[in-house]
Structure formats: structure tokens, C-alpha cells
Write a protein that holds these residues in place. Structure first.
Motif, mmCIF file in Angstrom:
data_model
loop_
_atom_site.group_PDB
_atom_site.id
_atom_site.type_symbol
_atom_site.label_atom_id
_atom_site.label_comp_id
_atom_site.label_asym_id
_atom_site.label_seq_id
_atom_site.Cartn_x
_atom_site.Cartn_y
_atom_site.Cartn_z
ATOM 1 N N VAL A 294 0.815 -1.274 0.023
ATOM 2 C CA VAL A 294 0.049 -0.012 -0.052
ATOM 3 C C VAL A 294 0.855 1.144 -0.093
ATOM 4 O O VAL A 294 1.834 1.448 0.925
ATOM 5 N N GLU A 295 0.800 1.888 -0.988
ATOM 6 C CA GLU A 295 1.803 3.104 -1.392
ATOM 7 C C GLU A 295 0.824 4.536 -1.040
ATOM 8 O O GLU A 295 -0.327 4.529 -1.868
ATOM 9 N N ILE A 296 1.094 5.397 -0.152
ATOM 10 C CA ILE A 296 0.359 6.580 0.025
ATOM 11 C C ILE A 296 1.517 7.466 0.044
ATOM 12 O O ILE A 296 2.194 7.976 1.046
ATOM 13 N N ASP A 297 1.509 8.290 -1.247
ATOM 14 C CA ASP A 297 2.362 9.210 -1.476
ATOM 15 C C ASP A 297 3.836 8.549 -1.520
ATOM 16 O O ASP A 297 3.828 7.703 -2.176
ATOM 17 N N GLU A 298 4.784 9.156 -0.745
ATOM 18 C CA GLU A 298 6.159 8.554 -0.964
ATOM 19 C C GLU A 298 6.310 7.395 0.291
ATOM 20 O O GLU A 298 7.305 6.765 0.233
ATOM 21 N N GLU A 299 5.219 7.364 0.976
ATOM 22 C CA GLU A 299 5.296 6.262 1.989
ATOM 23 C C GLU A 299 4.680 4.853 1.625
ATOM 24 O O GLU A 299 3.818 4.876 0.840
ATOM 25 N N LYS B 137 7.832 1.986 5.364
ATOM 26 C CA LYS B 137 7.662 2.481 7.006
ATOM 27 C C LYS B 137 7.012 1.365 7.918
ATOM 28 O O LYS B 137 7.030 1.808 8.907
ATOM 29 N N GLY B 138 6.465 0.449 7.170
ATOM 30 C CA GLY B 138 6.170 -0.694 8.232
ATOM 31 C C GLY B 138 5.590 -1.838 7.415
ATOM 32 O O GLY B 138 5.177 -1.905 6.479
ATOM 33 N N LYS C 114 -7.417 -1.305 19.554
ATOM 34 C CA LYS C 114 -7.556 0.315 20.098
ATOM 35 C C LYS C 114 -6.455 1.172 19.574
ATOM 36 O O LYS C 114 -6.311 2.186 20.043
ATOM 37 N N SER C 115 -5.369 0.431 18.776
ATOM 38 C CA SER C 115 -4.153 1.193 18.632
ATOM 39 C C SER C 115 -4.346 2.162 17.490
ATOM 40 O O SER C 115 -5.083 1.818 16.445
ATOM 41 N N ARG C 116 -3.347 2.997 17.397
ATOM 42 C CA ARG C 116 -3.264 3.965 16.364
ATOM 43 C C ARG C 116 -1.797 4.282 15.938
ATOM 44 O O ARG C 116 -1.268 4.747 17.034
ATOM 45 N N MET C 117 -1.128 3.816 14.787
ATOM 46 C CA MET C 117 -0.169 4.148 14.544
ATOM 47 C C MET C 117 0.061 5.418 13.540
ATOM 48 O O MET C 117 -0.671 5.383 12.625
ATOM 49 N N ASN C 118 0.823 6.505 13.930
ATOM 50 C CA ASN C 118 0.907 7.570 13.182
ATOM 51 C C ASN C 118 2.170 7.848 12.380
ATOM 52 O O ASN C 118 3.166 7.351 12.862
ATOM 53 N N PHE C 119 1.927 7.966 10.901
ATOM 54 C CA PHE C 119 2.844 8.266 9.979
ATOM 55 C C PHE C 119 2.631 9.509 9.364
ATOM 56 O O PHE C 119 1.827 10.269 9.787
ATOM 57 N N ASN C 120 3.657 9.935 8.631
ATOM 58 C CA ASN C 120 3.611 11.364 7.885
ATOM 59 C C ASN C 120 2.374 11.517 6.943
ATOM 60 O O ASN C 120 1.852 12.715 7.287
#
Length: 555
Positions: free
Chosen positions: A27-32, A68-69, A125-131
Motif C-alpha cells: 500500500v503506497e500513500i504518496d512517498e510512504e 515505513k512498516g 484500539k491502537s493507532r499508529m501515526n505516520f507522515n
């Protein structure tokens, strides 16, 4: 949704489409770049000598700085089995539930991950934040607890990967799904849904696990001998049902198989498998109990149960020999291409006197949703775009038709092959090219060094055998010093084919003598003429084409 405007979104399946198993989705979201699952597939029948099959990691390696992950949906081999190989080419944090990470680390004991790799335990319940996005999770029902759906939140809406799932109204505890959360995702806007297609051809709902509990109880009560239960090592729900039913009927359970033993230990230590005192016994203690008091759970290489059953019927298994009074429960579906092997094994079990029970008698229930389950997921999510995943092509097509039945337009559904790029850019979703993708075959410690040519040679050897010709030359005197000596394996029975071999020897002698009388000669030319001449001669005489290997030495 995220407030950051996302310009380019790409979905690239590297495995898990056009096949069952070997899941890996980019899954590519812009450059990530994010990776969902890193699975393996068990080899098909014609993949002679191959241990496992993993995705081609070329695209990931070429873009490793952008990764990134790595997100794992559940702990089955088809989702985590190639993680060790992936971590050799990309350094990225790994996210998964408590059980999934524990099982992934068991796999990494065979090929340790670099020490710098970080593992992050997540829950619903987790939330992982990326750019460029944030990632959330929801619980699903599968045949292993702690299974998750994964949500990548973008400015266009949520990208949802369901993982492998079904809806079971009797599911409880770590198997209970977050149906409310799924509905909320749909209300808030699902941009792209990637959904499991494994049982898209099966009408109705997937049978509840409670039916299996009743069937197991009936079988355990009725059996007058030992019970052998063949299952995948990571099928926790079936293992727990066997443990519970054994306790209910006063039987002892032995766990046989290296991968099964390690998974069992992980499950017990983390509380995902529970057992009463004294129910589980060492395999060496089986003979201490009456046959009608013994249950044996078996699996084989890499947790694949067919491997164990084949060894048992061939009497090659170290711990188990079949008895006439045994009942064998086949609680798994064979890997694609292995159906013939399973039926052959079942026949051999029957020849040995065992009673064999399969899914036709409701011993097996799928961990995947059938058509009505899949429609429910589609209605809950209400996606703008839909990409069916995790299934052979006909399954993906069947899932596409289900989506159309619940109101989706055909133009909003994308059936991707391995390596296809599904891209959203400038307000439009389209297929926009391909990346390198395919199968990498693992044979022992070799990674990708066995390709189609090697498999072709192995198939040829298995069919018509090998025909080796050894000749020793005296280059100075331009004569044959020794030979030709012919060695045949798997081609003809030598003692009954003396005339054939004598004629072949004369042909080789004639070819070599013709070449050595020349002023100069090359071994390559001699070898090729030997191959061509013998191939034609042997086929005329036997209608077989063995692999011909000329060996020329000189002194």
C-alpha cells in the motif's frame, strides 16, 4: 480520514491473488510504502523437491528506503511465513497482535531477523501515526485468535484490508469480531476495500465452529481406537476444540510435529490455548494408555499436515504408526495442486484399516467467509472501490460478482494480478502498469536458485531417469583411453537391456573416434553430438527421453 491531502495512492499485490496463500500487499500513500502480510505458499505437486514458495521481493528491495512498516493480519503461515526472508532485504518495524508477533518470532528462529528490527504489538484500539497516514485496526473472526483487519486512513477515506475472516455468531473471546467498528468505518467512508475471496464460490454462510464441536464430541465418544487429528499447526481454534473434547471424553492428547509443538507452547504460554491438568501427554507415553484413550494431533514440515500423513502411511514417521482401529480426522483443505496427493494418502490410510473422516462429514469448517459473509462485509464497508484479494482468479471473479449484487458498479472493481499497480491519481482510479512479481522457490537454504529450468530437469529425471556416458581420452595419441562407460538410473533395468546399452556404446564410440582424429576438437561439440544421437536412438527404441549427461575426461 486524514487532513493531509494525499496525491497518489497505489495498491500492488505481490502475492495472494491468482493463488491461495503467499499473501503480500503493498500500500503506497504518496512517498510512504507499507507492506501488509508476508506469507508463504506450500509447493504444488509438480514443484519437485521445493520446500516452500514465497513472493518475489524485488520491488520491495528496490524501494526499501520508502518502507515505513510491515503489518501482519494474523498468525497463519500464509500471512507470516516469508517474514524472515522479507527482513533480510528491508529494515522496517513489524506490527501485529500479541499472538501473531509471537508466532512470527517462532518462524524467525530458523532464519533470525537482523537485531535492529523492532516489533510493535497492536490491538483494535491502537493507532499508529505516520507522515502521510495513520493506521488503525479492528478484530476479525478467523481460525486463529488475535486476527486483525488493517485500516490506512487517507484524505480520500479509509483503505481497509480485511485480513482473512468470516462471521460466526457463536464466536467469543479472542475470536469475536468488531462488527460495530466495521459499520462505523463504512459510515465514515471506505475508499478502497481489499477483502478475502477464499470462499467466494461457496453459497450461504460459513458453518459455525459450534457445529464442529458437536461433531468432534460424537466422533470422540464413538471411537473404539486411537484418534489422529491432522491439522495446520496454526489452526488454534481446532486445537482448542480437540483439547476440550478430549477432556470431556476422558482422553489424553499427544502433540506431534516440531512446528506444532512450538506453536502449542506459544499458545499455552500466552493463554490462547487452555488445557486441563493431565490431558496433554508426551508422545513417548502413548503406549502407556489404552488406544481408546489416546488422541494424537499431527502436522508436518512448516506446519503442513499432509506431509505428516504421507510419512505415516509410508511408515517413515518417527513417532506414529497407523493401526487398524485408528480413526483419522482430516480437518484441513489441501494446498492447491495437492488434492491428488491427499486422496492417495487417504486411500493408503484406508488400506491400513483406518477409518478416515473428512470435510464431507463436517469435520472441517473453513476459516473464511462464504458468499453471505462476504456480502455482509461489503454492506458494512460500503466501499467506493473494491479489490478482491486472497484467492485464485475464479474466486476473485466470484467475489467481484457478489460486489455487483450488493450494488457496486463493475467499473469500481479492480481484479489485480501479482505485480499489477492499481493507482488513484488526480481523482481517478485505474490500472497503471506492473512491477516485477512472481514466485521465489525455496529449496533447503537456497533462495530463488531453483527456477523453471531446474524444475523441468527434476520433472524429466522423475519421468524418464538419467543416462550418463563417461569417456576418457588420450589427447596426445588421439584415442579413447577408457570407456565409453554407461550408467543408467531410472531409465531401464540394466540386466534386461544389455543389447540396448551395447548399441548405445557403439554409437558413442563412433562419435568420439570421428572427432579425435581431427587436428583439433572441442569437447562441447562431442558432447552435443552424443546427446543428439543418443536422444534420437533411445527414443526410437524405448519412447522415453532420459536426461543424457556426457562426461569426457582426458590425460
Amino acid at each position: 480520514m486524514t487532513k493531509i491531502k494525499n496525491e497518489i495512492i497505489r495498491i500492488i499485490p505481490l502475492g495472494g491473488v491468482g493463488e491461495v496463500g503467499k499473501a503480500m500487499y503493498v500500500v503506497e500513500i504518496d512517498e510512504e510504502l507499507f507492506i501488509v502480510d508476508s506469507g508463504l505458499m506450500f509447493p504444488e505437486r509438480e514443484m519437485l523437491g521445493i520446500d516452500i514458495v514465497i513472493p518475489d521481493l524485488t520491488y520491495v528491495e528496490e524501494n526499501k528506503q520508502r518502507v515505513k512498516g510491515i503489518f501482519l493480519t494474523h498468525g497463519h503461515e500464509d500471512a507470516i511465513g516469508s517474514l524472515a526472508y522479507l527482513l533480510q532485504v528491508v529494515q522496517a518495524p513489524v506490527y501485529g497482535s500479541k499472538l501473531t508477533l509471537a508466532l512470527a518470532k517462532e518462524h524467525l528462529k530458523e532464519m533470525p531477523a537482523p537485531a535492529s528490527v523492532r516489533f510493535f504489538e497492536v490491538t483494535n484500539k491502537s493507532r499508529m501515526n505516520f507522515n502521510r497516514t495513520h493506521v488503525t485496526f479492528f478484530n476479525t473472526t478467523h481460525s486463529i485468535p488475535d486476527s486483525l483487519g488493517i485500516v490506512f486512513n487517507t484524505s480520500e477515506g479509509a483503505i481497509v484490508h480485511t485480513g482473512e475472516f468470516k462471521f460466526d455468531q457463536s464466536a467469543k473471546g479472542n475470536y469475536r469480531p468488531d462488527i460495530g467498528k466495521m459499520a462505523t468505518l463504512g459510515e465514515n467512508g471506505v475508499f478502497i476495500l481489499m477483502s478475502d475471496s477464499s470462499e467466494a464460490e461457496r453459497p450461504g454462510y460459513t458453518t459455525s465452529e459450534s457445529v464442529i464441536e458437536k461433531q468432534l464430541s460424537q466422533t470422540f465418544h464413538a471411537s473404539e481406537g486411537r484418534i489422529l487429528v491432522a491439522l495446520y499447526a496454526s489452526n488454534f481454534i481446532r486445537i482448542q476444540q480437540v483439547l476440550d473434547t478430549a477432556f470431556e471424553t476422558g482422553k489424553k492428547v499427544a502433540v506431534v510435529g516440531k512446528s506444532l509443538e512450538s506453536y502449542f507452547e506459544v499458545g499455552v504460554n500466552l493463554g490462547y490455548l487452555t488445557t486441563e491438568d493431565g490431558v496433554v501427554i508426551p508422545v513417548n507415553d502413548i503406549e502407556k494408555y489404552e488406544d481408546d484413550k489416546v488422541v494424537i494431533i499431527v502436522t508436518g514440515n512448516k506446519g503442513e499436515p499432509l506431509d505428516a500423513l504421507e510419512k505415516i502411511v509410508r511408515k517413515h514417521h518417527n513417532d506414529v504408526r497407523i493401526k487398524e482401529t485408528d480413526t483419522v480426522l482430516i480437518t484441513f483443505t489441501p494446498s492447491p495442486g495437492m488434492e491428488v496427493s491427499m486422496y492417495e494418502t487417504m486411500n493408503e490410510l484406508a488400506k491400513n484399516g483406518a477409518t478416515v473422516l473428512t470435510s464431507s462429514k463436517k469435520v472441517h469448517v473453513s476459516g473464511h467467509g462464504s458468499q453471505e459473509d462476504l456480502k455482509l462485509m461489503l454492506n458494512l464497508m460500503q466501499p467506493k472501490y473494491f479489490i478482491p484479494i486472497q484467492g485464485e482468479y475464479r474466486m476473485l471473479m466470484a467475489h467481484s460478482k457478489l460486489a455487483q449484487e450488493v450494488g457496486m458498479q463493475k467499473t469500481s472493481i479492480f481484479i489485480a494480478d501479482k505485480g499489477d499497480i492499481v493507482e488513484y491519481k488526480s481523482g481517478k482510479m485505474r490500472m497503471s502498469g506492473r512491477v516485477q512479481a512472481g514466485n521465489v522457490l525455496i529449496d533447503g537454504i537456497g533462495v530463488g536458485d531453483v527456477g523453471n529450468i531446474v524444475l523441468r530437469d527434476r520433472k524429466l529425471l522423475s519421468q524418464d531417469g538419467i543416462f550418463t556416458v563417461v569417456v576418457t581420452l588420450n589427447r596426445k595419441d588421439k584415442r579413447i583411453a577408457a570407456g565409453p562407460e554407461i550408467v543408467s538410473r531410472g531409465f531401464v533395468y540394466v540386466r534386461e537391456s544389455e543389447e540396448l546399452l551395447e548399441e548405445a556404446t557403439k554409437l558413442v564410440t563412433k562419435i568420439v573416434e570421428k572427432h579425435v582424429t581431427k587436428k583439433s576438437f572441442e569437447w562441447t561439440g562431442i558432447k552435443q553430438e552424443i546427446r543428439d544421437t543418443l536422444s534420437s536412438f533411445l527414443f526410437q527404441q524405448t519412447k522415453r527421453r532420459p536426461m543424457i549427461i556426457p562426461i569426457i575426461m582426458e590425460y
